[in-house]
Design a protein around this motif. Sequence first.
Motif, mmCIF file in Angstrom:
data_model
loop_
_atom_site.group_PDB
_atom_site.id
_atom_site.type_symbol
_atom_site.label_atom_id
_atom_site.label_comp_id
_atom_site.label_asym_id
_atom_site.label_seq_id
_atom_site.Cartn_x
_atom_site.Cartn_y
_atom_site.Cartn_z
ATOM 1 N N PRO A 203 76.935 27.383 -14.410
ATOM 2 C CA PRO A 203 77.166 26.582 -15.618
ATOM 3 C C PRO A 203 76.848 27.373 -16.889
ATOM 4 C CG PRO A 203 75.417 25.621 -14.253
ATOM 5 C CD PRO A 203 75.858 26.871 -13.588
ATOM 6 N N VAL A 204 77.593 27.069 -17.944
ATOM 7 C CA VAL A 204 77.332 27.650 -19.258
ATOM 8 C C VAL A 204 76.667 26.560 -20.095
ATOM 9 C CG1 VAL A 204 78.411 28.528 -21.365
ATOM 10 C CG2 VAL A 204 79.275 29.252 -19.136
ATOM 11 N N ALA A 205 75.492 26.848 -20.598
ATOM 12 C CA ALA A 205 74.752 25.858 -21.384
ATOM 13 C C ALA A 205 75.583 25.394 -22.573
ATOM 14 C CB ALA A 205 73.432 26.440 -21.856
ATOM 15 N N SER A 206 75.551 24.091 -22.819
ATOM 16 C CA SER A 206 76.288 23.503 -23.933
ATOM 17 C C SER A 206 75.410 22.466 -24.607
ATOM 18 C CB SER A 206 77.573 22.848 -23.429
ATOM 19 O OG SER A 206 78.236 22.193 -24.482
ATOM 20 N N LYS A 207 75.525 22.389 -25.926
ATOM 21 C CA LYS A 207 74.784 21.365 -26.668
ATOM 22 C C LYS A 207 75.577 20.074 -26.754
ATOM 23 C CE LYS A 207 72.039 24.572 -29.304
ATOM 24 N NZ LYS A 207 71.586 25.074 -30.552
ATOM 25 N N LYS A 208 76.821 20.101 -26.274
ATOM 26 C CA LYS A 208 77.680 18.922 -26.334
ATOM 27 C C LYS A 208 77.491 18.079 -25.079
ATOM 28 C CE LYS A 208 81.003 20.986 -29.388
ATOM 29 N NZ LYS A 208 82.396 21.285 -29.659
ATOM 30 N N ASP A 209 77.828 16.807 -25.205
ATOM 31 C CA ASP A 209 77.690 15.847 -24.106
ATOM 32 C C ASP A 209 79.043 15.438 -23.562
ATOM 33 O OD1 ASP A 209 74.974 15.775 -24.579
ATOM 34 O OD2 ASP A 209 74.926 13.691 -25.244
ATOM 35 N N ILE A 210 79.018 14.963 -22.337
ATOM 36 C CA ILE A 210 80.103 14.149 -21.805
ATOM 37 C C ILE A 210 79.534 12.738 -21.888
ATOM 38 C CG2 ILE A 210 81.509 13.554 -19.806
ATOM 39 C CD1 ILE A 210 81.205 16.515 -18.906
ATOM 40 N N MET B 226 70.842 14.282 -17.925
ATOM 41 C CA MET B 226 71.043 15.135 -16.783
ATOM 42 C C MET B 226 72.313 15.967 -17.022
ATOM 43 S SD MET B 226 71.552 14.109 -12.759
ATOM 44 C CE MET B 226 69.843 13.719 -12.509
ATOM 45 N N ARG B 227 72.280 17.202 -16.632
ATOM 46 C CA ARG B 227 73.440 18.094 -16.762
ATOM 47 C C ARG B 227 74.426 17.805 -15.630
ATOM 48 N NH1 ARG B 227 73.400 20.077 -21.789
ATOM 49 N NH2 ARG B 227 71.240 20.416 -22.372
ATOM 50 N N LEU B 228 75.707 18.014 -15.904
ATOM 51 C CA LEU B 228 76.732 17.722 -14.909
ATOM 52 C C LEU B 228 76.506 18.485 -13.616
ATOM 53 C CD1 LEU B 228 79.279 16.363 -13.936
ATOM 54 C CD2 LEU B 228 80.607 18.113 -15.136
ATOM 55 N N TYR B 229 76.133 19.764 -13.710
ATOM 56 C CA TYR B 229 75.953 20.529 -12.469
ATOM 57 C C TYR B 229 74.847 19.933 -11.600
ATOM 58 C CZ TYR B 229 71.889 23.054 -14.408
ATOM 59 O OH TYR B 229 70.672 23.382 -14.933
ATOM 60 N N LYS C 112 77.233 20.723 -19.628
ATOM 61 C CA LYS C 112 77.079 19.604 -20.564
ATOM 62 C C LYS C 112 76.177 18.521 -19.991
ATOM 63 C CE LYS C 112 81.331 19.949 -23.227
ATOM 64 N NZ LYS C 112 82.441 19.159 -23.795
ATOM 65 N N ASN C 113 75.494 17.836 -20.884
ATOM 66 C CA ASN C 113 74.677 16.686 -20.518
ATOM 67 C C ASN C 113 75.595 15.481 -20.331
ATOM 68 O OD1 ASN C 113 72.018 15.477 -20.184
ATOM 69 N ND2 ASN C 113 72.513 14.335 -22.040
ATOM 70 N N ILE C 114 75.320 14.680 -19.317
ATOM 71 C CA ILE C 114 76.066 13.446 -19.079
ATOM 72 C C ILE C 114 75.231 12.291 -19.625
ATOM 73 C CG2 ILE C 114 76.994 11.885 -17.326
ATOM 74 C CD1 ILE C 114 78.515 14.374 -17.264
ATOM 75 N N SER C 115 75.849 11.445 -20.448
ATOM 76 C CA SER C 115 75.111 10.304 -20.983
ATOM 77 C C SER C 115 75.980 9.053 -20.949
ATOM 78 C CB SER C 115 74.649 10.596 -22.410
ATOM 79 O OG SER C 115 75.761 10.798 -23.255
ATOM 80 N N ARG C 116 75.306 7.910 -20.992
ATOM 81 C CA ARG C 116 75.975 6.606 -20.999
ATOM 82 C C ARG C 116 75.529 5.849 -22.242
ATOM 83 N NH1 ARG C 116 73.336 6.964 -16.040
ATOM 84 N NH2 ARG C 116 74.613 6.947 -14.174
ATOM 85 N N GLU C 117 76.499 5.277 -22.948
ATOM 86 C CA GLU C 117 76.155 4.402 -24.061
ATOM 87 C C GLU C 117 75.820 3.017 -23.526
ATOM 88 O OE1 GLU C 117 79.174 4.381 -27.097
ATOM 89 O OE2 GLU C 117 78.657 6.420 -27.743
ATOM 90 N N LYS C 118 75.229 2.218 -24.368
ATOM 91 C CA LYS C 118 74.871 0.846 -23.999
ATOM 92 C C LYS C 118 76.117 0.111 -23.503
ATOM 93 C CE LYS C 118 72.665 -3.273 -25.780
ATOM 94 N NZ LYS C 118 72.108 -3.962 -26.922
ATOM 95 N N GLY C 119 75.971 -0.615 -22.409
ATOM 96 C CA GLY C 119 77.069 -1.395 -21.858
ATOM 97 C C GLY C 119 77.832 -0.689 -20.752
ATOM 98 N N VAL C 120 77.590 0.594 -20.557
ATOM 99 C CA VAL C 120 78.268 1.348 -19.496
ATOM 100 C C VAL C 120 77.404 1.256 -18.245
ATOM 101 C CG1 VAL C 120 79.053 3.623 -18.744
ATOM 102 C CG2 VAL C 120 79.412 2.894 -21.109
#
Length: 129
Positions: free
Chosen positions: A45-52, A1-4, A84-92
Amino acid sequence: MRLYELIQAYEFDEVMPVIVDMFPGTSKYEKPLKQAYDILLEMKPVASKKDIRYKILTAPNSDEQYMGAEDRDFDTTWEVCLGKNISREKGVDLTDIELVANTLVNICFIARHPKSFDNAYAELTKTQR
């Protein structure tokens, strides 16, 4: 999901109590944080290929671990952060509203803010006497 998309899913009044829980003592900064939230809601929002990317981090000079994102994930403009896309790694196990609260605080302090936020930024960063 994107931050916006995540930010648009909540009202500021829902997010502020979560910020206070995550960052004790921040209730006195409700006004500048609300201003930031309102500005972010109005921005394109400005499209970004990077993640938070939220992950388990280790505090510098310590063995203490916490859930968060790297500062570099926010080292850009507010518009790019929103795209930016928001993502969670395992354990978060942060909830979506906790992600909104944390990203709002990080954006305010780390990302390059618009001129319209200059006074509120000064209030957030003034030295307490």
